[in-house]
Enzyme design. Structure first.
Site, PDB file in Angstrom:
ATOM      1  N   CYS B  86       0.846  -1.194   0.000  1.00 50.71           N
ATOM      2  CA  CYS B  86       0.000   0.000   0.000  1.00 50.71           C
ATOM      3  C   CYS B  86       0.881   1.244   0.000  1.00 50.71           C
ATOM      4  O   CYS B  86       1.576   1.504  -0.970  1.00 50.71           O
ATOM      5  CB  CYS B  86      -0.969  -0.040   1.178  1.00 50.71           C
ATOM      6  SG  CYS B  86      -2.398   1.039   0.964  1.00 50.71           S
ATOM      7  N   HIS B 203      -3.791  -5.758   1.114  1.00 55.36           N
ATOM      8  CA  HIS B 203      -3.215  -6.045   2.431  1.00 55.36           C
ATOM      9  C   HIS B 203      -3.325  -7.517   2.812  1.00 55.36           C
ATOM     10  O   HIS B 203      -4.201  -7.876   3.614  1.00 55.36           O
ATOM     11  CB  HIS B 203      -3.913  -5.197   3.499  1.00 55.36           C
ATOM     12  CG  HIS B 203      -3.673  -3.741   3.341  1.00 55.36           C
ATOM     13  ND1 HIS B 203      -2.491  -3.141   3.719  1.00 55.36           N
ATOM     14  CD2 HIS B 203      -4.433  -2.759   2.804  1.00 55.36           C
ATOM     15  CE1 HIS B 203      -2.548  -1.844   3.456  1.00 55.36           C
ATOM     16  NE2 HIS B 203      -3.712  -1.585   2.889  1.00 55.36           N
ATOM     17  N   GLU B 205      -1.621  -8.895   4.897  1.00 52.45           N
ATOM     18  CA  GLU B 205      -1.374  -8.975   6.345  1.00 52.45           C
ATOM     19  C   GLU B 205      -2.657  -8.865   7.160  1.00 52.45           C
ATOM     20  O   GLU B 205      -2.659  -9.195   8.348  1.00 52.45           O
ATOM     21  CB  GLU B 205      -0.362  -7.893   6.772  1.00 52.45           C
ATOM     22  CG  GLU B 205      -0.887  -6.454   6.838  1.00 52.45           C
ATOM     23  CD  GLU B 205      -0.815  -5.712   5.505  1.00 52.45           C
ATOM     24  OE1 GLU B 205      -0.754  -6.377   4.453  1.00 52.45           O
ATOM     25  OE2 GLU B 205      -0.842  -4.462   5.516  1.00 52.45           O
TER      26      GLU B 205
END
Lengths: 725, 230
Positions: B86, B203, B205
């Site tokens: 990002c 993302h 994560e």
């Protein structure tokens, strides 16, 4: 600079009586700066002068409440040594004048109220009300507010996980932007605002002070008129980047023992933060404004004391820890300035360029603040609705309802809010009745919701107030969480009108009775009055922000049904159509009494549903609210992209009233063993009924009417993108 | 694998990234403040998501000139691994470590929702626990994720096999509907020529725990941990 007299006081929003009280306290004509201090401290926004007598009647205590109203935010014990700190606050007036900045700084302000107490913010919610979607102005305001909420929340990295968006023409000239923040702290490390320690330094940190927002609190305390546009300069401008730095720097400092007291500079800026800190601590303060970090040269004492520049905090530090604190703020490139010290005089003394600009005794400024017991008149009871024929049929009504602005998908809105940052969002917007956010490093989670049904409050303020709290209780119970406490954001019209003050008083009565019956106390709140434009008030809107706790986030259920499940109704449907969305959208009438709220039934049904969820016997759950039972079922089916076959309603209730009545204390459960659920419900004295089974791709009614869930989804998702993009 | 997360002011997904890395490696990654100038004994440098310096200039433009950046350039020059997610991807393009730029989303609105990514090649240290052509889900949350590069640059990226992930439908088709931010050729992530630097917008994560809705992002971190095991 203008002469200080009664005319100037009136310009500052003080009545003749209030100005006389200022003269009595001071024993002389106040200085221009002093008059400014009195006028903002005694504004409705800061002093709660019209609402205080009623707010005092709200239940605020429970064994799990650590700090109730009176601090920057409410604090409750959620177990595992953790405290949840939360509050909701309005930014209505600025959001009408300048939607983006109004909404953005609303988010920024409520974040500061929470992290100033030592909590890391973990979730934002909001409650938004807009005018008639047919107006071009409404579209502009929705666009600006949604961008503002997202622009600020996304940047600071706090997930926006829930909220409400509704429309009504009464908000045409006065949208409501209520923002809520929830933070988590070690319950033994809560920071308060009461100043202490004679001689201790008073430290200013954060953004520089500019001329923005001067008299913002006063603006928020008057009605709008045709000149409101000219008040644009009183709207503050937010800087979420600085807020993010401020959060990290403050939390870093809070891990040391440097802070004696801390308070954000919100409404009325440096004035209210210093007056409140010293007032609570029973001490005095001396400020030297020459040391205040300033954005532009030539600012006067008056401007600095009243500026509402954002992202600023005031702290009292231990003198031997000043260097530790300064190093942290240097690291984060934030201003850090000692602007004064604590005194034992009980006065606020302000000096600037060698001139004594203000010298005011703090006790009378607080104790002799105006307090009004304003006249009230009761809202007349609505005539009973009587029977209303069904003009269109159940399936056609469902199709219209799930596509209407008040019930259609809010994905267009929440898809602009970062809801996953933090990596702890268990139930995202649209996925469950309440947002569920786990606490990093724990199994525990909080469940969060915002609720109120303003058309009910308008029709019957007491019942409407009660319903708002009951719905928050239901939404939290429907994910399996135990409701703990609420924050209330009271948005009403002009309190000098007895009918408005009557609405306020009755709504408080309703809220209080529900809080007591549901063990769901008020721990923080905010009042926004004068929500009127050119004499027309908004629907009374006491928005309730609810917080609950789940010991294990894995127990939380969402609302999406899946194949092979039975749908079970918990609660009684009498078919109450008064003030329902069906009545408004299908029959074109806004009439009748709102649905009655039986608080004992709410408690019993909610406790039963929660225990069933925690026992692992419920796959999905959704409460019955706006739009009634069939809308609730359809939302569960759309969420899971699954069809269902539904049983016929009982003969005793007309079909449209059964499916669209907005009866309270009702839930729909998706379960695999309905007989077990119904038997247990019966054993607990809780009404239950099998509604149908999920399967296939279509919604099928007992009379043969059928509609594909895909078609319902398309209609549900149509409104916002078509309207806004 | 020794991982370090660089903390620029305004970054906000460093904790999410730490959780994902800890799940994969069993230990907390090091946090490195952007004003530091040395990276020692680090296998993987991660530039996380957020709004560095508020993104008030171009996204990532200020961070690309942080004191830590020369050390990151040197780490990459020596063949070290770098992951930018990002804002981290934006910083890598601003720093010239990856080609192209991330423009405002085509619809000019912030986009926060799950997207599907198609793995363009699995023979890298980042994608080793996925299969080529596999589709996985990842949350995205950005206002400026619209990948842009000149057409000859895009041709080169494709020709050299440096496209890491593309926005796809759930079944793996590369469609306009799946390309919400308007990226050129549906590109969601790209590699450096040595395949040691990866930048991507979504993302992974935030999808490493079943409670948060899935573990589609976990193979990326597991794969890295396996590939970079000491």
């Amino acid at each position: 600079m203008k002469d200080v007299n009664q005319a100037l006081a009136a310009e500052f929003g003080l009545s003749a009586d209030e100005y006389q009280r200022v003269l009595d306290i001071m024993g002389r004509t106040p200085s221009f700066t002093e008059l400014g201090v009195f006028s903002v401290m005694w504004s409705e926004h800061c002093s709660y002068k019209s609402s205080r007598v009623w707010l005092k009647t709200l239940p605020t205590k429970a064994p799990w409440v650590i700090h109730g109203p009176g601090e920057n935010a409410g604090v409750v014990d959620i177990g595992d040594g953790l405290a949840a700190i939360f509050k909701m606050e309005s930014h209505n007036h600025p959001s009408f004048i300048e939607p983006y900045q109004g909404a953005a700084t609303g988010v920024g302000g409520i974040l500061r109220d929470v992290f100033t107490m030592g909590a890391r913010p973990i979730a934002n919610l909001n409650a938004l009300r807009f005018g008639d979607p047919k107006l071009a102005r409404t579209k502009r305001i929705v666009d600006g507010v949604v961008r503002g909420v997202g622009g600020y929340g996304n940047c600071v990295g706090v997930p926006t996980v829930g909220g409400e968006v509704n429309f009504h023409p009464s908000y045409n000239g006065n949208p409501l932007v209520n923002a809520m923040t929830v933070g988590i702290a070690d319950k033994t490390k809560i920071f308060l605002s009461a100043a202490a320690g004679i001689g201790n330094p008073v430290v200013y940190v954060g953004s520089k002070t500019g001329r923005d927002g001067i008299h913002g609190a006063t603006m928020a305390s008057t009605e709008f008129d045709a000149d409101s546009e000219s008040k644009r300069p009183t709207v503050q401008v937010g800087d979420p980047f600085v807020e993010k730095l401020l959060i990290e720097a403050c939390l870093e400092l809070m891990a040391t023992d440097a802070i004696v007291a801390i308070q954000d500079m919100g409404a009325a800026g440096l004035t209210s933060s210093s007056v409140e800190m010293e007032g609570k601590g029973g001490v005095g303060i001396e400020l030297v404004l020459d040391h205040v970090p300033q954005r532009e040269p030539g600012m006067t004492a008056y401007e600095m004391m009243l500026s509402e520049s954002q992202e600023r905090m005031l702290m009292v530090l231990r003198p031997d820890r000043e260097d530790v604190a300064r190093a942290i703020f240097d690291k984060w490139d934030l201003d850090f300035a000692v602007i004064g010290h604590i005194t034992d005089t009980g006065r606020i003394i302000v000096r600037h360029k060698g001139v004594l600009e203000a010298d005011i005794p703090l006790d009378p400024l607080a104790d002799q603040a105006p307090l009004y017991h304003r006249p009230t008149t009761e809202t007349p009871a609505q005539a009973p609705l009587g029977s209303v024929p069904d003009p269109v049929g159940v399936m056609a009504a469902l199709f219209t309802l799930i596509g209407c602005p008040d019930l259609c998908s809010r994905a267009w809105v929440y898809d602009q809010y970062d809801s996953t940052v933090g990596g702890q969002t268990v139930k995202r917007p649209g996925g469950a009745d309440a947002a569920v956010v786990r606490i990093d490093g724990f199994r525990r989670a909080v469940a969060l919701t915002t609720d109120v049904t303003p058309r009910y409050v308008q029709a019957d303020p007491e019942m409407g107030g009660r319903q708002a709290v009951a719905e928050a209780f239901r939404n939290i119970s429907a994910v399996g969480a135990l409701p703990l406490a609420i924050t209330d954001n009271m948005n009403f019209g002009n309190p000098t009108k007895p009918e408005i003050m009557g609405q306020f008083a009755a709504a408080v009565r309703g809220i209080a009775s529900a809080c007591l019956a549901l063990d769901f106390p008020v721990v923080s709140g905010n009042v926004s009055l004068y929500n009127e434009t050119e004499g027309r008030g908004i629907l009374p809107t006491p928005a309730i922000g609810g917080l609950g706790v789940l010991e294990d986030a894995a127990h939380a259920v969402g609302l999406a049904a899946s194949a092979g499940q039975s749908l079970v109704l918990i609660g009684d449907i009498a078919g109450h159509l008064g003030q329902s969305l069906w009545l408004r959208e299908i029959a074109g009438r806004e009439e009748g009494p709102p649905p009655p709220v039986d608080l004992a039934a709410e408690r019993r049904h909610g406790d039963f549903v929660r225990s069933e969820i925690l026992a692992g016997r419920v796959a999905a759950c959704h409460d019955v609210a706006d739009g009634g039972l069939l809308v609730a079922i359809t939302e569960m089916l759309m969420g899971g992209r699954i069809g269902a076959t539904l049983a016929a309603p009982p003969d005793t209730v007309p079909a449209h009233a059964w499916w669209f009545g907005e009866d309270q204390a009702c839930y729909v459960l998706a379960v695999t063993d309905p007989s077990a659920t119904l038997a247990l419900a019966s054993a607990h004295g809780v009404p239950g009924r099998l509604l149908g089974q999920t399967s296939g791709q279509d919604l099928k009614m007992a009379d043969g009417a059928t509609m594909s869930v895909a078609a319902l989804i398309a209609e549900h998702e149509r409104f916002f993108p078509e309207w806004m993009d | 694998m020794k991982a370090a997360i660089v903390v620029f002011p305004g970054i906000n997904r460093e904790r999410d990234m730490a959780i994902a890395l800890q799940l994969a490696t069993g230990h907390r990654p090091q946090m490195i403040w952007h004003k530091e100038t040395v990276l020692e004994g680090i296998d993987l440098v991660v530039l996380p998501g957020g709004f560095s310096s508020g993104d008030y200039l171009r996204c990532g433009a200020m961070a690309a000139h942080s004191p830590i950046m020369p050390a990151i350039h040197e780490h990459a020059r020596r063949g070290g691994h770098v992951l930018g997610v990002c804002n981290g991807f934006q910083i890598l393009t601003e720093a010239g470590m990856l080609p192209g730029a991330l423009l405002r989303n085509a619809g000019l609105r912030f986009l926060s929702m799950d997207c599907h990514l198609r793995v363009e090649r699995a023979d890298t240290d980042f994608a080793g626990h996925y299969q080529t052509g596999q589709v996985f889900r990842a949350p995205m949350a950005h206002g400026d994720g619209n990948y842009f590069a000149a057409s000859d640059t895009l041709d080169r990226l494709e020709g050299e096999g440096l496209v890491a992930f593309r926005y796809a439908s759930a079944s793996g088709e590369i469609t306009n509907a799946a390309n919400r931010n308007g990226s050129q050729r549906n590109i969601a992530g790209i590699y450096s020529p040595n395949l040691r630097v990866l930048g991507l917008m979504p993302h992974p994560e935030d999808l490493v725990d079943p409670l948060m809705g899935g573990i589609d992002g976990k193979p990326l971190f597991d794969g890295l941990a396996a590939a970079l095991a000491a």
